[in-house]
Motif scaffolding. Structure first.
Motif, PDB file in Angstrom:
ATOM      1  N   VAL A  22       0.846  -1.193   0.000  1.00  0.00           N
ATOM      2  CA  VAL A  22       0.000   0.000   0.000  1.00  0.00           C
ATOM      3  C   VAL A  22       0.885   1.248   0.000  1.00  0.00           C
ATOM      4  O   VAL A  22       1.690   1.436   0.918  1.00  0.00           O
ATOM      5  N   ILE A  23       0.724   2.086  -1.014  1.00  0.00           N
ATOM      6  CA  ILE A  23       1.428   3.373  -1.080  1.00  0.00           C
ATOM      7  C   ILE A  23       0.416   4.460  -0.759  1.00  0.00           C
ATOM      8  O   ILE A  23      -0.509   4.715  -1.536  1.00  0.00           O
ATOM      9  N   LEU A  24       0.573   5.065   0.407  1.00  0.00           N
ATOM     10  CA  LEU A  24      -0.378   6.069   0.893  1.00  0.00           C
ATOM     11  C   LEU A  24       0.178   7.473   0.665  1.00  0.00           C
ATOM     12  O   LEU A  24       1.105   7.904   1.338  1.00  0.00           O
ATOM     13  N   PHE A  25      -0.384   8.187  -0.306  1.00  0.00           N
ATOM     14  CA  PHE A  25       0.032   9.559  -0.615  1.00  0.00           C
ATOM     15  C   PHE A  25      -0.601  10.490   0.422  1.00  0.00           C
ATOM     16  O   PHE A  25      -1.819  10.559   0.514  1.00  0.00           O
ATOM     17  N   ASN A  26       0.214  11.205   1.176  1.00  0.00           N
ATOM     18  CA  ASN A  26      -0.317  12.086   2.219  1.00  0.00           C
ATOM     19  C   ASN A  26       0.046  13.544   1.915  1.00  0.00           C
ATOM     20  O   ASN A  26       1.132  14.007   2.231  1.00  0.00           O
ATOM     21  N   ASN A  27      -0.902  14.259   1.300  1.00  0.00           N
ATOM     22  CA  ASN A  27      -0.701  15.686   1.044  1.00  0.00           C
ATOM     23  C   ASN A  27      -1.601  16.560   1.912  1.00  0.00           C
ATOM     24  O   ASN A  27      -1.691  17.764   1.721  1.00  0.00           O
ATOM     25  N   GLN A  28      -2.305  15.917   2.853  1.00  0.00           N
ATOM     26  CA  GLN A  28      -3.110  16.617   3.853  1.00  0.00           C
ATOM     27  C   GLN A  28      -4.202  17.496   3.232  1.00  0.00           C
ATOM     28  O   GLN A  28      -4.565  18.537   3.776  1.00  0.00           O
ATOM     29  N   PHE A  32       5.687  -0.876   8.354  1.00  0.00           N
ATOM     30  CA  PHE A  32       5.338   0.524   8.126  1.00  0.00           C
ATOM     31  C   PHE A  32       6.607   1.309   7.832  1.00  0.00           C
ATOM     32  O   PHE A  32       7.618   1.166   8.526  1.00  0.00           O
ATOM     33  N   ALA A  33       6.531   2.126   6.798  1.00  0.00           N
ATOM     34  CA  ALA A  33       7.667   2.958   6.409  1.00  0.00           C
ATOM     35  C   ALA A  33       7.162   4.320   5.971  1.00  0.00           C
ATOM     36  O   ALA A  33       5.971   4.493   5.680  1.00  0.00           O
ATOM     37  N   ARG A  34       8.084   5.284   5.923  1.00  0.00           N
ATOM     38  CA  ARG A  34       7.715   6.632   5.505  1.00  0.00           C
ATOM     39  C   ARG A  34       8.825   7.211   4.627  1.00  0.00           C
ATOM     40  O   ARG A  34      10.010   6.989   4.871  1.00  0.00           O
ATOM     41  N   THR A  35       8.415   7.967   3.616  1.00  0.00           N
ATOM     42  CA  THR A  35       9.373   8.633   2.756  1.00  0.00           C
ATOM     43  C   THR A  35       8.795   9.964   2.296  1.00  0.00           C
ATOM     44  O   THR A  35       7.696  10.345   2.688  1.00  0.00           O
ATOM     45  N   ILE A  36       9.552  10.686   1.466  1.00  0.00           N
ATOM     46  CA  ILE A  36       9.149  11.990   0.933  1.00  0.00           C
ATOM     47  C   ILE A  36       9.124  11.895  -0.581  1.00  0.00           C
ATOM     48  O   ILE A  36       9.999  11.267  -1.182  1.00  0.00           O
ATOM     49  N   ASP A  37       8.129  12.510  -1.213  1.00  0.00           N
ATOM     50  CA  ASP A  37       7.979  12.372  -2.662  1.00  0.00           C
ATOM     51  C   ASP A  37       9.238  12.713  -3.443  1.00  0.00           C
ATOM     52  O   ASP A  37       9.651  11.987  -4.356  1.00  0.00           O
ATOM     53  N   LYS A  38       9.910  13.827  -3.082  1.00  0.00           N
ATOM     54  CA  LYS A  38      11.071  14.276  -3.852  1.00  0.00           C
ATOM     55  C   LYS A  38      12.340  13.478  -3.563  1.00  0.00           C
ATOM     56  O   LYS A  38      13.331  13.622  -4.274  1.00  0.00           O
ATOM     57  N   GLU A  39      12.309  12.631  -2.538  1.00  0.00           N
ATOM     58  CA  GLU A  39      13.482  11.813  -2.198  1.00  0.00           C
ATOM     59  C   GLU A  39      13.392  10.481  -2.949  1.00  0.00           C
ATOM     60  O   GLU A  39      13.042   9.444  -2.388  1.00  0.00           O
ATOM     61  N   ILE A  40      13.738  10.508  -4.237  1.00  0.00           N
ATOM     62  CA  ILE A  40      13.554   9.338  -5.097  1.00  0.00           C
ATOM     63  C   ILE A  40      14.362   8.138  -4.608  1.00  0.00           C
ATOM     64  O   ILE A  40      13.854   7.012  -4.523  1.00  0.00           O
ATOM     65  N   LYS A  41      15.621   8.356  -4.277  1.00  0.00           N
ATOM     66  CA  LYS A  41      16.487   7.248  -3.856  1.00  0.00           C
ATOM     67  C   LYS A  41      15.938   6.567  -2.609  1.00  0.00           C
ATOM     68  O   LYS A  41      15.875   5.334  -2.535  1.00  0.00           O
ATOM     69  N   LEU A  42      15.536   7.366  -1.630  1.00  0.00           N
ATOM     70  CA  LEU A  42      14.968   6.804  -0.408  1.00  0.00           C
ATOM     71  C   LEU A  42      13.657   6.092  -0.708  1.00  0.00           C
ATOM     72  O   LEU A  42      13.399   4.993  -0.185  1.00  0.00           O
ATOM     73  N   SER A  43      12.821   6.687  -1.536  1.00  0.00           N
ATOM     74  CA  SER A  43      11.528   6.087  -1.871  1.00  0.00           C
ATOM     75  C   SER A  43      11.708   4.731  -2.536  1.00  0.00           C
ATOM     76  O   SER A  43      11.010   3.762  -2.216  1.00  0.00           O
ATOM     77  N   LEU A  63       5.075  11.438   2.121  1.00  0.00           N
ATOM     78  CA  LEU A  63       4.738  12.836   2.356  1.00  0.00           C
ATOM     79  C   LEU A  63       4.817  13.547   1.011  1.00  0.00           C
ATOM     80  O   LEU A  63       5.895  13.770   0.471  1.00  0.00           O
ATOM     81  N   GLN A  64       3.656  13.865   0.468  1.00  0.00           N
ATOM     82  CA  GLN A  64       3.551  14.326  -0.918  1.00  0.00           C
ATOM     83  C   GLN A  64       3.025  15.757  -0.971  1.00  0.00           C
ATOM     84  O   GLN A  64       2.232  16.171  -0.111  1.00  0.00           O
ATOM     85  N   ASN A  65       3.464  16.497  -1.951  1.00  0.00           N
ATOM     86  CA  ASN A  65       3.089  17.913  -2.066  1.00  0.00           C
ATOM     87  C   ASN A  65       2.051  18.139  -3.159  1.00  0.00           C
ATOM     88  O   ASN A  65       2.195  17.646  -4.279  1.00  0.00           O
ATOM     89  N   CYS A  66       0.987  18.876  -2.802  1.00  0.00           N
ATOM     90  CA  CYS A  66      -0.016  19.311  -3.772  1.00  0.00           C
ATOM     91  C   CYS A  66       0.263  20.779  -4.078  1.00  0.00           C
ATOM     92  O   CYS A  66       0.020  21.651  -3.230  1.00  0.00           O
ATOM     93  N   VAL A  67       0.761  21.040  -5.264  1.00  0.00           N
ATOM     94  CA  VAL A  67       1.200  22.409  -5.594  1.00  0.00           C
ATOM     95  C   VAL A  67       0.038  23.374  -5.768  1.00  0.00           C
ATOM     96  O   VAL A  67       0.236  24.597  -5.741  1.00  0.00           O
ATOM     97  N   ILE A  68      -1.159  22.871  -5.942  1.00  0.00           N
ATOM     98  CA  ILE A  68      -2.310  23.737  -6.218  1.00  0.00           C
ATOM     99  C   ILE A  68      -3.070  24.100  -4.947  1.00  0.00           C
ATOM    100  O   ILE A  68      -3.335  25.272  -4.673  1.00  0.00           O
TER     101      ILE A  68
END
Length: 339
Positions: free
Chosen positions: A120-126, A171-182, A201-206
């Motif tokens: 399960v990949i859970l995108f969290n942009n709040q 359970f694991a956590r990463t950041i969208d822009k951290e490709i290597k870690l992801s 932890l994902q960013n919604c630019v809009i």
């Protein structure tokens, strides 16, 4: 997984134009998943990507694999059925904080409790992005949105706390822009036998730009996050001079090595494979500014998966029964012919 074939991440891409907003964190997550699959050597025809509803849930359209874009909150249920029906498939569920934790919350926690072998990949942009900016179950208290113009009066879910409360074994956590870690985290998730939950932890630019900026900005990311590695000291900081210790009240505490009498020997070692979940809960709950936010694999323990148990049960029953086909079933017992 294939040991005889080498794949490139482009083998998992198709020709459809990716229709996410420019700068959306989803682009990076898609890239990371495809690279992880290539590294694992999973044949595209042995992969099924299941999604619910939301911006993240367009994911299956951009994968050169099997895919199913389901309905809101039901991705966990459909993915569970896919895996149990065909245990040989590598099943990935793509979901967002709204899709998984609001309308899909019940399915989400029971997928975890059953320990079904799904990644399960859970995108969290709040935020709810697809429906244009309503607050979500992970939005911070006081967050102003179209559905909370004066600020929310709710405390948010912590996905890690929720997953571990449902007896998550990975359970694991990463950041969208951290490709290597992801990529590294997703590889570990795929290798895990059972339900694996990866919060991104994902960013919604809009509608919620820079929501994670306090910890993702390059200027201070090293001092506000910690990348956990099993068997290694929990050290962080731009100068690698900070670490985690346990205080007298058994709470985690961030210290500077060499100050206040703390030495390298005092820094805790991360044990992702411990069956004692209390430390994993503490790590998953860490929040800035009190503590650095934990990234990497927080928990990874072995257990029996639901789909494995169902398959074993079926084999045992089939070995004991005299009925092996549908024709034998309908012709068993009292049977008569009507002419």
């Amino acid at each position: 997984m294939s040991e005889n074939c080498e794949f490139k991440y482009t083998d998992y891409k198709n020709d459809l134009r990716v229709r996410w907003c420019p700068g959306c964190g989803d682009h990076a997550i898609l890239n990371a998943v495809q690279k992880a699959m290539a590294s694992l050597g999973v044949e595209p025809h042995n992969v099924a990507v299941i999604s619910g509803i939301g911006c993240s849930s367009r994911f299956p359209y951009y994968m050169n694999t099997y895919g199913f874009h389901t309905i809101h909150g039901r991705a966990s249920a459909v993915a569970s059925g896919v895996k149990v029906a065909n245990p040989n498939l590598h099943v990935w569920q793509i979901t967002g904080d709204g899709d998984a934790l609001a309308i899909g919350g019940n399915h989400f926690i029971h997928l975890i409790r059953r320990n079904i072998d799904i990644n399960v990949i859970l995108f969290n942009n709040q935020i709810y992005g697809l429906t244009k900016g309503q607050y979500s179950p992970t939005s911070k208290r006081g967050f102003i949105s179209k559905t909370s113009p004066f600020g929310t009066v709710e405390d948010p879910f912590r996905p890690g706390q929720l997953a571990l409360g449902a007896r998550s074994q990975f359970f694991a956590r990463t950041i969208d822009k951290e490709i290597k870690l992801s990529v590294a985290v997703m590889e570990e998730a795929a290798k895990h036998r059972g339900a694996s939950i990866v919060e991104v932890l994902q960013n919604c630019v809009i509608y919620n730009d820079n929501t994670h900026e306090a910890i993702t900005d390059k200027k201070h990311k090293a001092d506000r996050t910690i990348i956990l590695k099993h068997g290694e000291k929990m050290i962080f900081g731009a100068e690698r001079n900070k670490g985690l210790v346990m205080d007298e009240d058994h709470n985690l505490k961030a210290v500077t090595i060499g100050e206040a009498g703390y030495t390298l020997e005092d820094i805790l070692v991360h044990d992702a494979e411990s069956y004692h979940v209390s430390m994993h809960r503490k790590l998953s709950n860490m929040e800035y500014p009190e503590l650095p936010v934990a990234l990497g694999v927080i928990r990874s323990v072995k257990g029996v998966s639901y789909d494995e148990s169902v398959n074993d049960q079926l084999e045992q029953i089939q070995a004991q029964t005299s009925v092996h086909t549908f024709e034998e079933l309908v012709n068993s017992g009292d049977v008569w012919e009507v002419k």
